[in-house]
Design a protein around this motif. Sequence first.
Motif, PDB file in Angstrom:
ATOM      1  N   ASP A  41       0.821  -1.205   0.000  1.00 16.65           N
ATOM      2  CA  ASP A  41       0.000   0.000   0.000  1.00 16.65           C
ATOM      3  C   ASP A  41       0.859   1.262   0.000  1.00 16.65           C
ATOM      4  OD1 ASP A  41      -2.434  -1.416   0.160  1.00 16.65           O
ATOM      5  OD2 ASP A  41      -2.178  -1.643   2.329  1.00 16.65           O
ATOM      6  N   LEU A  42       0.476   2.219  -0.819  1.00 15.59           N
ATOM      7  CA  LEU A  42       1.157   3.498  -0.904  1.00 15.59           C
ATOM      8  C   LEU A  42       1.185   4.192   0.463  1.00 15.59           C
ATOM      9  CD1 LEU A  42       2.454   5.572  -2.830  1.00 15.59           C
ATOM     10  CD2 LEU A  42       0.171   6.477  -3.246  1.00 15.59           C
ATOM     11  N   ALA A  43       0.116   4.050   1.222  1.00 15.03           N
ATOM     12  CA  ALA A  43       0.012   4.708   2.520  1.00 15.03           C
ATOM     13  C   ALA A  43       0.995   4.152   3.551  1.00 15.03           C
ATOM     14  CB  ALA A  43      -1.406   4.586   3.051  1.00 15.03           C
ATOM     15  N   SER A  44       1.628   3.017   3.270  1.00 19.13           N
ATOM     16  CA  SER A  44       2.529   2.400   4.255  1.00 19.13           C
ATOM     17  C   SER A  44       3.982   2.849   4.101  1.00 19.13           C
ATOM     18  CB  SER A  44       2.458   0.876   4.148  1.00 19.13           C
ATOM     19  OG  SER A  44       3.092   0.427   2.962  1.00 19.13           O
TER      20      SER A  44
ATOM     21  N   LYS B  80      -1.236   1.157  -4.989  1.00 11.40           N
ATOM     22  CA  LYS B  80      -0.235   0.122  -4.714  1.00 11.40           C
ATOM     23  C   LYS B  80       1.109   0.523  -5.325  1.00 11.40           C
ATOM     24  CE  LYS B  80      -3.011  -2.942  -2.830  1.00 11.40           C
ATOM     25  NZ  LYS B  80      -2.921  -3.278  -1.428  1.00 11.40           N
ATOM     26  N   VAL B  81       2.192   0.124  -4.676  1.00  9.80           N
ATOM     27  CA  VAL B  81       3.542   0.302  -5.188  1.00  9.80           C
ATOM     28  C   VAL B  81       4.272  -1.030  -5.075  1.00  9.80           C
ATOM     29  CG1 VAL B  81       3.719   2.760  -4.636  1.00  9.80           C
ATOM     30  CG2 VAL B  81       4.456   1.064  -2.957  1.00  9.80           C
ATOM     31  N   VAL B  82       5.330  -1.155  -5.858  1.00  9.13           N
ATOM     32  CA  VAL B  82       6.172  -2.339  -5.794  1.00  9.13           C
ATOM     33  C   VAL B  82       7.455  -1.951  -5.074  1.00  9.13           C
ATOM     34  CG1 VAL B  82       7.417  -4.073  -7.134  1.00  9.13           C
ATOM     35  CG2 VAL B  82       5.203  -3.215  -7.947  1.00  9.13           C
ATOM     36  N   ALA B  83       7.750  -2.627  -3.964  1.00  4.86           N
ATOM     37  CA  ALA B  83       9.005  -2.401  -3.247  1.00  4.86           C
ATOM     38  C   ALA B  83      10.075  -3.256  -3.912  1.00  4.86           C
ATOM     39  CB  ALA B  83       8.851  -2.771  -1.780  1.00  4.86           C
ATOM     40  N   LEU B  84      11.096  -2.602  -4.456  1.00  2.00           N
ATOM     41  CA  LEU B  84      12.165  -3.298  -5.168  1.00  2.00           C
ATOM     42  C   LEU B  84      13.332  -3.649  -4.252  1.00  2.00           C
ATOM     43  CD1 LEU B  84      12.126  -1.034  -8.315  1.00  2.00           C
ATOM     44  CD2 LEU B  84      11.120  -3.308  -8.066  1.00  2.00           C
ATOM     45  N   ALA B  85      13.543  -2.852  -3.244  1.00  2.00           N
ATOM     46  CA  ALA B  85      14.578  -3.033  -2.229  1.00  2.00           C
ATOM     47  C   ALA B  85      14.129  -2.166  -1.056  1.00  2.00           C
ATOM     48  CB  ALA B  85      15.932  -2.583  -2.775  1.00  2.00           C
ATOM     49  N   PRO B  86      14.746  -2.288   0.112  1.00  2.00           N
ATOM     50  CA  PRO B  86      14.308  -1.461   1.239  1.00  2.00           C
ATOM     51  C   PRO B  86      14.321   0.030   0.900  1.00  2.00           C
ATOM     52  CG  PRO B  86      15.825  -3.157   1.971  1.00  2.00           C
ATOM     53  CD  PRO B  86      15.838  -3.184   0.471  1.00  2.00           C
ATOM     54  N   GLY B  87      13.133   0.638   0.907  1.00  2.00           N
ATOM     55  CA  GLY B  87      13.026   2.069   0.639  1.00  2.00           C
ATOM     56  C   GLY B  87      13.067   2.470  -0.823  1.00  2.00           C
TER      57      GLY B  87
ATOM     58  N   LYS C 240       9.569  -7.722 -13.267  1.00  2.00           N
ATOM     59  CA  LYS C 240       9.656  -6.795 -14.400  1.00  2.00           C
ATOM     60  C   LYS C 240       9.963  -5.361 -13.956  1.00  2.00           C
ATOM     61  CE  LYS C 240       7.999  -7.449 -18.699  1.00  2.00           C
ATOM     62  NZ  LYS C 240       9.102  -7.719 -19.550  1.00  2.00           N
ATOM     63  N   TYR C 241       9.565  -5.040 -12.738  1.00  2.00           N
ATOM     64  CA  TYR C 241       9.723  -3.669 -12.245  1.00  2.00           C
ATOM     65  C   TYR C 241      11.182  -3.288 -12.016  1.00  2.00           C
ATOM     66  CZ  TYR C 241       4.701  -3.416 -11.928  1.00  2.00           C
ATOM     67  OH  TYR C 241       3.374  -3.403 -12.248  1.00  2.00           O
ATOM     68  N   TYR C 242      12.069  -4.286 -11.918  1.00  2.00           N
ATOM     69  CA  TYR C 242      13.493  -3.968 -11.794  1.00  2.00           C
ATOM     70  C   TYR C 242      14.033  -3.355 -13.083  1.00  2.00           C
ATOM     71  CZ  TYR C 242      13.740  -6.418  -7.367  1.00  2.00           C
ATOM     72  OH  TYR C 242      13.550  -6.802  -6.067  1.00  2.00           O
ATOM     73  N   ASP C 243      13.337  -3.559 -14.180  1.00  2.00           N
ATOM     74  CA  ASP C 243      13.765  -3.029 -15.473  1.00  2.00           C
ATOM     75  C   ASP C 243      13.176  -1.659 -15.784  1.00  2.00           C
ATOM     76  OD1 ASP C 243      15.213  -5.380 -15.914  1.00  2.00           O
ATOM     77  OD2 ASP C 243      13.461  -6.378 -16.786  1.00  2.00           O
ATOM     78  N   THR C 244      12.328  -1.154 -14.894  1.00  2.00           N
ATOM     79  CA  THR C 244      11.729   0.150 -15.136  1.00  2.00           C
ATOM     80  C   THR C 244      12.797   1.233 -14.976  1.00  2.00           C
ATOM     81  OG1 THR C 244       9.936   1.657 -14.544  1.00  2.00           O
ATOM     82  CG2 THR C 244      10.981   0.501 -12.725  1.00  2.00           C
ATOM     83  N   GLY C 245      12.660   2.311 -15.654  1.00  2.00           N
ATOM     84  CA  GLY C 245      13.648   3.381 -15.578  1.00  2.00           C
ATOM     85  C   GLY C 245      13.332   4.427 -14.543  1.00  2.00           C
TER      86      GLY C 245
END
Length: 190
Positions: free
Chosen positions: A2-5, A22-29, A43-48
């Motif tokens: 959740d974005l609110a978290s 919603k957001v995707v957490a790729l690494a802490p923070g 796939k989100y690791y490839d986003t710019g």
Amino acid sequence: MDLASIDTRVASSLEGNTYNGKVVALAPGLYAPYNANFTDLDKYYDTGIIYGDSMMRDEYLPDTGGSTWGGVQPGAQEPESNPAVASSATGESELATQLKEEFPGYPVLVDLASIDTRVASSLEGNTYNGKVVALAPGLYAPYNANFTDLDKYYDTGIIYGDSMMRDEYLPDTGGSTWGGVQPGAQEPPQ
């Protein structure tokens, strides 16, 4: 998640840019806006475009754009990280060597409450467990538990503290500065 978290600075930048908040957490923070058309989270690791902590992005996803801030801590819904694993030891930079020679005892982890109140109020809520890294007398970086090697903070782009010290020793950094910031009570005597 959740974005609110997550950190409010990051959340406000992402608000309206994610599917169902919603957001995707790729690494802490570190976060990417969620798109319901891409359910494979790898796939989100490839986003710019990445949002979150500046040190984490510089270390793990340096070729990305987006907005970053100093001291973004993992959100409440993120798994616990192992700082010993997340922190990398890549050797001391030339800048770190120079500043450590000129200011013996630095860098040092100190309590936020022990430093100039102007700097402390600017960093409030942007550090892990109320700690900051004193890089030189009166110069600070927000502490991130994923980077336990304090020498790494010399290479961060976000510095807070005394304007003359920053202009002299770390001129290519952002952050907030004030005149007359003196070393805090927990810093080495000079």
